[in-house]
Design a protein around this motif. Structure first.
Motif, PDB file in Angstrom:
ATOM      1  N   LEU A  43      -0.244  15.428  -1.056  1.00 44.49           N
ATOM      2  CA  LEU A  43       0.924  14.818  -0.391  1.00 44.49           C
ATOM      3  C   LEU A  43       2.024  15.819   0.208  1.00 44.49           C
ATOM      4  O   LEU A  43       2.506  15.681   1.488  1.00 44.49           O
TER       5      LEU A  43
ATOM      6  N   GLN B  43       5.125   8.644  -2.923  1.00 44.27           N
ATOM      7  CA  GLN B  43       5.437   9.195  -1.886  1.00 44.27           C
ATOM      8  C   GLN B  43       6.650   9.272  -1.117  1.00 44.27           C
ATOM      9  O   GLN B  43       7.309  10.186  -0.784  1.00 44.27           O
TER      10      GLN B  43
ATOM     11  N   ILE C 245       1.386  10.942   7.537  1.00 45.38           N
ATOM     12  CA  ILE C 245       1.858  10.084   6.206  1.00 45.38           C
ATOM     13  C   ILE C 245       1.758   8.747   6.715  1.00 45.38           C
ATOM     14  O   ILE C 245       2.850   8.230   7.627  1.00 45.38           O
TER      15      ILE C 245
ATOM     16  N   ARG D 101       5.159   4.004   3.649  1.00 49.46           N
ATOM     17  CA  ARG D 101       4.873   2.840   2.556  1.00 49.46           C
ATOM     18  C   ARG D 101       6.532   2.675   2.208  1.00 49.46           C
ATOM     19  O   ARG D 101       6.689   2.106   1.010  1.00 49.46           O
TER      20      ARG D 101
ATOM     21  N   GLN E 170      -2.144   1.923  -1.456  1.00 49.24           N
ATOM     22  CA  GLN E 170      -1.227   2.894  -1.090  1.00 49.24           C
ATOM     23  C   GLN E 170      -1.594   4.438  -1.198  1.00 49.24           C
ATOM     24  O   GLN E 170      -1.284   5.340  -0.257  1.00 49.24           O
TER      25      GLN E 170
ATOM     26  N   ASP F 299      -1.675   7.194   1.502  1.00 47.36           N
ATOM     27  CA  ASP F 299      -0.869   8.340   1.407  1.00 47.36           C
ATOM     28  C   ASP F 299      -1.840   9.623   1.610  1.00 47.36           C
ATOM     29  O   ASP F 299      -1.435  10.618   2.172  1.00 47.36           O
TER      30      ASP F 299
END
Length: 276
Positions: A34, A122, A148, A151, A177, A181
């Motif tokens: 991430l 995230q 990214i 979300r 999700q 991500d």
């Protein structure tokens, strides 16, 4: 610096070096992906003492610090880091599932500036990056693909739906999700590590449950819960959180090793089936 409007730019990009500290290999993997997708340079450490040594030798713009770790926990590590020569302004964020007002007061008292709840969400991670890091060069950010997936808009809905049913074996929205991500390929790769690690850690927890080692039950269940929840294994994650809470109060959890093994088999079978 100009703060980025995260609602419109969920592919926000930042500049900086980040240290991520967690004793759970799965959480480290997920967090690293991430952060890298947000344009950051990431160094990982798996305990507090390692974190202290890394900060002593390097410059980090932001540190995400797990609280419960063997060897040296997050509170002690934070206090040690902030007492190092020229390191008193190190920006340290608590990374934890324990977020009661008492817990948060303890983190602040140790010198932590903020808290990121596990499993890592995230949009919360990006909010903290936005608060404590410089945005990447605008031209560079524009040329970056939208790495990214957004979300932020759906956040409330899926969280509410999941909250209603902690008995669901697998929260499909949460798993989707995770794919959005970190990318489907990464999910498949980390899932193999997750399945392996979770099996061996549950075997260990079952031994602690059978022999009634309350302190070991608490730390083992704690370590397992957040990565189970990150993969959307709701019933297993919730069961582990309950066992941890009970053990922390000094009680032997009502959870039996056989029941835990059974729940593990069901959960991993469901996850494997869904990822096929």
């Amino acid at each position: 610096g100009e703060k980025q409007d995260l609602k419109n730019h969920s592919h926000a990009q930042f500049n900086g070096r980040v240290l991520l500290v967690d004793d759970n290999a799965i959480n480290l993997e997920l967090g690293t992906i991430l952060l890298k997708r947000a344009g950051l340079e990431v160094t990982a450490a798996s305990d507090g003492r390692e974190a202290v040594n890394l900060v002593r030798e390097n410059e980090f713009n932001l540190v995400f610090m797990d609280i419960s770790m063997p060897i040296m926990g997050g509170i002690e590590s934070t206090e040690t880091i902030l007492a190092l020569p020229n390191k008193s302004d190190t920006v340290i964020v608590a990374l934890t599932a324990n977020v009661s007002s008492d817990d948060i007061a303890r983190y602040k008292q140790a010198g932590m500036v903020d808290t990121l709840v596990k499993p890592i969400n995230q949009s919360e991670l990006l909010r903290l990056c936005d608060a404590y890091l410089d945005p990447a060069d605008a031209a560079l950010a524009a040329s970056e693909p939208a790495l990214i997936a957004g979300r932020i808009a759906v956040e409330g809905d899926s969280e509410a739906a999941a909250a209603e049913d902690t008995h669901a074996l697998l929260d499909l929205a949460r798993l989707q999700q995770l794919k959005d991500d970190i990318g489907e390929g990464n999910v498949d790769r980390i899932a193999l590590l997750f399945l392996d690690e979770t099996r061996s850690r549950v075997t260990e927890l079952c031994e602690f449950l059978r022999s009634g080692q309350i302190q070991d039950i608490a730390s083992s269940a704690h370590r397992l819960a957040s990565s189970c929840l990150a993969f959307g294994l709701l019933r297993l994650g919730t069961t582990l959180r309950e066992a941890e809470a009970s053990a922390k109060e000094g009680n032997l959890p009502t959870l039996k090793a056989e029941a835990l093994n059974q729940l593990l088999d069901l959960s991993l079978a469901e996850l494997t089936h869904t990822l096929r």
